[in-house]
Design a protein around this motif. Structure first.
Motif, PDB file in Angstrom:
ATOM      1  N   ARG A 161      91.066  52.511  34.622  1.00  0.00           N
ATOM      2  CA  ARG A 161      90.662  53.457  35.655  1.00  0.00           C
ATOM      3  C   ARG A 161      89.289  54.014  35.294  1.00  0.00           C
ATOM      4  N   PHE A 162      88.329  53.793  36.190  1.00  0.00           N
ATOM      5  CA  PHE A 162      86.951  54.241  35.975  1.00  0.00           C
ATOM      6  C   PHE A 162      86.556  55.261  37.040  1.00  0.00           C
ATOM      7  N   VAL A 188      80.334  60.465  43.761  1.00  0.00           N
ATOM      8  CA  VAL A 188      81.426  60.170  42.829  1.00  0.00           C
ATOM      9  C   VAL A 188      82.348  59.139  43.482  1.00  0.00           C
ATOM     10  N   VAL A 189      82.548  58.024  42.782  1.00  0.00           N
ATOM     11  CA  VAL A 189      83.473  56.987  43.237  1.00  0.00           C
ATOM     12  C   VAL A 189      84.388  56.613  42.089  1.00  0.00           C
ATOM     13  N   SER A 190      85.495  55.995  42.433  1.00  0.00           N
ATOM     14  CA  SER A 190      86.450  55.564  41.413  1.00  0.00           C
ATOM     15  C   SER A 190      86.798  54.102  41.626  1.00  0.00           C
ATOM     16  N   ALA A 191      87.197  53.480  40.524  1.00  0.00           N
ATOM     17  CA  ALA A 191      87.636  52.079  40.584  1.00  0.00           C
ATOM     18  C   ALA A 191      88.847  51.921  39.693  1.00  0.00           C
ATOM     19  N   VAL A 192      89.931  51.462  40.281  1.00  0.00           N
ATOM     20  CA  VAL A 192      91.151  51.176  39.540  1.00  0.00           C
ATOM     21  C   VAL A 192      91.285  49.663  39.481  1.00  0.00           C
ATOM     22  N   VAL A 193      91.286  49.134  38.267  1.00  0.00           N
ATOM     23  CA  VAL A 193      91.359  47.688  38.046  1.00  0.00           C
ATOM     24  C   VAL A 193      92.728  47.375  37.453  1.00  0.00           C
ATOM     25  N   ARG A 194      93.456  46.482  38.127  1.00  0.00           N
ATOM     26  CA  ARG A 194      94.779  46.112  37.631  1.00  0.00           C
ATOM     27  C   ARG A 194      95.037  44.648  37.955  1.00  0.00           C
ATOM     28  N   VAL A 230      88.729  50.525  45.081  1.00  0.00           N
ATOM     29  CA  VAL A 230      87.599  51.447  44.945  1.00  0.00           C
ATOM     30  C   VAL A 230      87.744  52.529  45.997  1.00  0.00           C
ATOM     31  N   GLY A 231      87.468  53.757  45.587  1.00  0.00           N
ATOM     32  CA  GLY A 231      87.567  54.862  46.532  1.00  0.00           C
ATOM     33  C   GLY A 231      86.535  55.937  46.269  1.00  0.00           C
ATOM     34  N   ARG A 232      86.450  56.855  47.187  1.00  0.00           N
ATOM     35  CA  ARG A 232      85.563  58.007  47.029  1.00  0.00           C
ATOM     36  C   ARG A 232      86.255  59.050  46.171  1.00  0.00           C
ATOM     37  N   GLY A 233      85.460  59.789  45.411  1.00  0.00           N
ATOM     38  CA  GLY A 233      86.011  60.861  44.602  1.00  0.00           C
ATOM     39  C   GLY A 233      86.446  60.402  43.230  1.00  0.00           C
ATOM     40  N   GLY A 234      86.884  61.360  42.437  1.00  0.00           N
ATOM     41  CA  GLY A 234      87.237  61.091  41.051  1.00  0.00           C
ATOM     42  C   GLY A 234      88.699  60.751  40.851  1.00  0.00           C
ATOM     43  N   LEU A 235      89.021  60.523  39.597  1.00  0.00           N
ATOM     44  CA  LEU A 235      90.389  60.234  39.175  1.00  0.00           C
ATOM     45  C   LEU A 235      90.774  61.236  38.090  1.00  0.00           C
ATOM     46  N   PRO A 236      91.890  61.912  38.236  1.00  0.00           N
ATOM     47  CA  PRO A 236      92.259  62.903  37.218  1.00  0.00           C
ATOM     48  C   PRO A 236      92.568  62.301  35.850  1.00  0.00           C
ATOM     49  N   ASP A 237      92.919  61.041  35.815  1.00  0.00           N
ATOM     50  CA  ASP A 237      93.299  60.419  34.539  1.00  0.00           C
ATOM     51  C   ASP A 237      92.486  59.151  34.250  1.00  0.00           C
ATOM     52  N   ALA A 238      91.193  59.214  34.537  1.00  0.00           N
ATOM     53  CA  ALA A 238      90.313  58.057  34.315  1.00  0.00           C
ATOM     54  C   ALA A 238      90.241  57.726  32.829  1.00  0.00           C
ATOM     55  N   ASP A 239      90.228  56.432  32.521  1.00  0.00           N
ATOM     56  CA  ASP A 239      90.040  55.987  31.138  1.00  0.00           C
ATOM     57  C   ASP A 239      88.605  56.221  30.692  1.00  0.00           C
ATOM     58  N   LEU A 240      87.667  56.127  31.644  1.00  0.00           N
ATOM     59  CA  LEU A 240      86.259  56.326  31.341  1.00  0.00           C
ATOM     60  C   LEU A 240      85.577  56.970  32.545  1.00  0.00           C
ATOM     61  N   VAL A 241      84.830  58.039  32.279  1.00  0.00           N
ATOM     62  CA  VAL A 241      84.003  58.684  33.293  1.00  0.00           C
ATOM     63  C   VAL A 241      82.557  58.396  32.909  1.00  0.00           C
ATOM     64  N   ILE A 242      81.827  57.824  33.853  1.00  0.00           N
ATOM     65  CA  ILE A 242      80.440  57.426  33.618  1.00  0.00           C
ATOM     66  C   ILE A 242      79.536  58.309  34.460  1.00  0.00           C
ATOM     67  N   ASP A 243      78.586  58.976  33.812  1.00  0.00           N
ATOM     68  CA  ASP A 243      77.577  59.775  34.499  1.00  0.00           C
ATOM     69  C   ASP A 243      76.254  59.031  34.375  1.00  0.00           C
ATOM     70  N   ALA A 288      83.973  52.802  24.226  1.00  0.00           N
ATOM     71  CA  ALA A 288      83.962  51.336  24.134  1.00  0.00           C
ATOM     72  C   ALA A 288      84.216  50.682  25.491  1.00  0.00           C
ATOM     73  N   LEU A 289      84.803  51.405  26.425  1.00  0.00           N
ATOM     74  CA  LEU A 289      85.080  50.831  27.746  1.00  0.00           C
ATOM     75  C   LEU A 289      83.832  50.667  28.607  1.00  0.00           C
ATOM     76  N   LEU A 290      82.711  51.250  28.194  1.00  0.00           N
ATOM     77  CA  LEU A 290      81.485  51.054  28.974  1.00  0.00           C
ATOM     78  C   LEU A 290      81.098  49.578  28.989  1.00  0.00           C
ATOM     79  N   ARG A 291      81.225  48.919  27.850  1.00  0.00           N
ATOM     80  CA  ARG A 291      80.940  47.474  27.809  1.00  0.00           C
ATOM     81  C   ARG A 291      81.896  46.718  28.740  1.00  0.00           C
ATOM     82  N   ARG A 292      83.166  47.096  28.722  1.00  0.00           N
ATOM     83  CA  ARG A 292      84.141  46.429  29.584  1.00  0.00           C
ATOM     84  C   ARG A 292      83.781  46.652  31.063  1.00  0.00           C
TER      85      ARG A 292
END
Length: 118
Positions: free
Chosen positions: A42-43, A51-57, A63-76, A107-111
């Protein structure tokens, strides 16, 4: 066609506007499902005020608008995100120069750059 366009756009001009819809579309366009076969991540991506989010499974992205309360990585990031996603700048360089800041598992930034590549 979207991936081709993303490669050839170059740096955004100062008068160009980035919206949550344009960022969401860009992430969907450059997502590489073949690279994400076994992922469950979850990004959250901030580009200025957008602010957008991406859930990869399992090779699929939502992909959606807005944040995720439990994101694995938040990128600014600013508009420099294009250079990171095109491979012009490595994740390490982007972090070192401050072009990108992260919260969560660094480390998830590389991923992220492997899954979303122009």
């Amino acid at each position: 066609l979207g991936r081709w366009g993303a490669k050839h756009l170059g740096e955004p001009r100062p008068d160009e506007i980035v919206t949550d819809d344009s960022m969401a579309m860009a992430l969907r366009t450059i997502f590489r499902p073949d690279a994400a076969a076994n992922d469950d991540l979850r990004f959250e991506l901030h580009v200025g005020e957008v602010v957008v989010s991406a859930v990869v499974r399992d090779g699929v992205v939502v992909v959606g608008r807005g944040g995720l309360p439990d994101a694995d990585l938040v990128i600014d990031a600013g508009l420099e995100i294009r250079a990171l996603l095109s491979g012009e700048v490595t994740p390490r360089e982007a972090l070192r120069t401050g072009a990108v800041r992260v919260r969560g598992k660094r480390a998830l930034l590389r991923r992220f750059t492997e899954l979303f590549r122009i």
